[in-house]
Design a protein around this motif. Structure first.
Motif, PDB file in Angstrom:
ATOM      1  N   VAL A   1      57.660  37.300 -26.080  1.00  0.00           N
ATOM      2  CA  VAL A   1      57.126  38.634 -25.745  1.00  0.00           C
ATOM      3  C   VAL A   1      56.289  39.243 -26.862  1.00  0.00           C
ATOM      4  N   LEU A   2      56.318  38.669 -28.050  1.00  0.00           N
ATOM      5  CA  LEU A   2      55.559  39.252 -29.154  1.00  0.00           C
ATOM      6  C   LEU A   2      54.104  38.769 -29.140  1.00  0.00           C
ATOM      7  N   PRO A   3      53.150  39.634 -29.501  1.00  0.00           N
ATOM      8  CA  PRO A   3      51.719  39.305 -29.379  1.00  0.00           C
ATOM      9  C   PRO A   3      51.104  38.727 -30.651  1.00  0.00           C
ATOM     10  N   PHE A   4      51.605  37.580 -31.098  1.00  0.00           N
ATOM     11  CA  PHE A   4      50.983  36.950 -32.260  1.00  0.00           C
ATOM     12  C   PHE A   4      49.622  36.372 -31.889  1.00  0.00           C
TER      13      PHE A   4
ATOM     14  N   ILE B   1      59.493  41.852 -38.704  1.00  0.00           N
ATOM     15  CA  ILE B   1      59.039  43.072 -39.387  1.00  0.00           C
ATOM     16  C   ILE B   1      58.730  42.782 -40.852  1.00  0.00           C
ATOM     17  N   ALA B   2      59.605  42.036 -41.515  1.00  0.00           N
ATOM     18  CA  ALA B   2      59.436  41.759 -42.938  1.00  0.00           C
ATOM     19  C   ALA B   2      58.244  40.845 -43.220  1.00  0.00           C
ATOM     20  N   TYR B   3      57.989  39.903 -42.324  1.00  0.00           N
ATOM     21  CA  TYR B   3      56.947  38.892 -42.555  1.00  0.00           C
ATOM     22  C   TYR B   3      55.681  39.123 -41.724  1.00  0.00           C
ATOM     23  N   LYS B   4      55.503  40.307 -41.177  1.00  0.00           N
ATOM     24  CA  LYS B   4      54.373  40.571 -40.289  1.00  0.00           C
ATOM     25  C   LYS B   4      53.021  40.160 -40.867  1.00  0.00           C
ATOM     26  N   PRO B   5      52.673  40.511 -42.115  1.00  0.00           N
ATOM     27  CA  PRO B   5      51.362  40.108 -42.639  1.00  0.00           C
ATOM     28  C   PRO B   5      51.161  38.596 -42.703  1.00  0.00           C
ATOM     29  N   TYR B   6      52.256  37.866 -42.873  1.00  0.00           N
ATOM     30  CA  TYR B   6      52.172  36.411 -43.027  1.00  0.00           C
ATOM     31  C   TYR B   6      52.108  35.713 -41.677  1.00  0.00           C
ATOM     32  N   TYR B   7      52.687  36.331 -40.650  1.00  0.00           N
ATOM     33  CA  TYR B   7      52.472  35.822 -39.300  1.00  0.00           C
ATOM     34  C   TYR B   7      50.999  35.930 -38.923  1.00  0.00           C
ATOM     35  N   GLU B   8      50.355  36.993 -39.360  1.00  0.00           N
ATOM     36  CA  GLU B   8      48.948  37.194 -39.031  1.00  0.00           C
ATOM     37  C   GLU B   8      48.049  36.201 -39.765  1.00  0.00           C
ATOM     38  N   LYS B   9      48.495  35.708 -40.926  1.00  0.00           N
ATOM     39  CA  LYS B   9      47.713  34.735 -41.699  1.00  0.00           C
ATOM     40  C   LYS B   9      47.891  33.310 -41.196  1.00  0.00           C
ATOM     41  N   THR B  10      49.008  33.036 -40.530  1.00  0.00           N
ATOM     42  CA  THR B  10      49.366  31.671 -40.143  1.00  0.00           C
ATOM     43  C   THR B  10      48.680  31.286 -38.842  1.00  0.00           C
ATOM     44  N   THR B  11      47.925  30.169 -38.863  1.00  0.00           N
ATOM     45  CA  THR B  11      47.164  29.737 -37.694  1.00  0.00           C
ATOM     46  C   THR B  11      47.802  28.581 -36.948  1.00  0.00           C
ATOM     47  N   ASN B  12      48.884  28.028 -37.483  1.00  0.00           N
ATOM     48  CA  ASN B  12      49.571  26.899 -36.850  1.00  0.00           C
ATOM     49  C   ASN B  12      50.635  27.432 -35.895  1.00  0.00           C
TER      50      ASN B  12
END
Length: 239
Positions: free
Chosen positions: A203-206, A107-118
């Motif tokens: 289960v999370l949709p990254f 929850i806290a790092y959601k925007p940064y998970y979306e930026k990370t491509t590795n």
């Protein structure tokens, strides 16, 4: 004061959640693109995990023992220092706590998970990966690391003189283990800390999630448990 099993399980739940949130939170800060700590280095992660273990130990040791690690719980039961009838409730509390702690990171790092491509950088914020794709190397590393953790923890906390000082020492032990033995796998040293977040990762949709690598997941479960049992058994036999 004697606490009920339910109260102690809540302590294990929150203790494990805090440990995972602070520990894996430091990994997320280093590994996820765009964070203030991006590429901050392994020492930052070692510091995060050392303090991440020390804080819940200070908070809950007088309630549940702050075991916050299934390997430690099982090892104590095997050596007769913890009742077998309470093992499963403790393990369930630790597993659920690990998942909850990881959810706070997501929850806290959601925007940064979306930026990370590795994909491996993303997985590394959840669970462990062997750097050379060797289950044997991962097993050896997790066994040795957990052996040192449990043997050290039992030794540090044995004197019963100043428990708070003991837990500060325990935090430094974990910090040193992450810095010294963390290169090959992460490391887990704790089955709940690995499998709980790994299940959540699955289960999370990254967007760039990749594999959850369940073919490796047995290693950070079996190796820490065996390492902990051997350490606790040797300590009890000698001291």
């Amino acid at each position: 004061m004697d606490y009920s099993l339910l109260t102690r399980c809540f302590a294990e739940f929150f203790g494990t959640a805090i440990m995972v949130a602070l520990g894996n939170g430091s990994v997320a800060n280093v590994e996820l693109k765009g964070t203030k700590g991006f590429h901050g280095g392994w020492v930052l992660i070692g510091f995060g995990y050392g303090i991440g273990v020390m804080i819940p130990a200070l908070m809950f040791a007088t309630v549940s023992g702050a075991q916050i690690n299934p390997a430690f719980t099982v090892a104590l039961a095997v050596t007769g220092s913890f009742p077998w009838g309470e093992v499963i409730p403790y393990l369930v509390a630790q597993l659920l706590g690990a998942i909850f702690g990881q959810l706070m990171i997501v929850i806290a790092y959601k925007p940064y998970y979306e930026k990370t491509t590795n994909p491996e950088a993303i997985l590394g914020t959840f669970s462990t990966i062997d750097a050379v794709n060797s289950k044997f190397n991962g097993f050896v590393n997790e066994f040795i690391g957990t052996f040192l953790l449990v043997f050290g923890a039992l030794s540090i906390t044995a004197d019963k003189v100043d428990s708070r000082a003991d837990f500060i020492g325990l935090g430094f032990l974990v910090m040193c283990l992450v810095v010294s033995f963390g290169g090959p796998t992460g490391p887990a040293l704790n089955p709940a800390r690995d499998i709980g977040p790994r299940l959540l990762h699955a289960v999370l949709p990254f967007k760039y999630k990749g594999s959850s690598q369940f073919n490796y997941s047995w290693v950070p479960i079996v190796a820490p448990i065996l390492g902990a049992i051997v350490a606790a058994s040797i300590y009890k036999a000698l001291f």
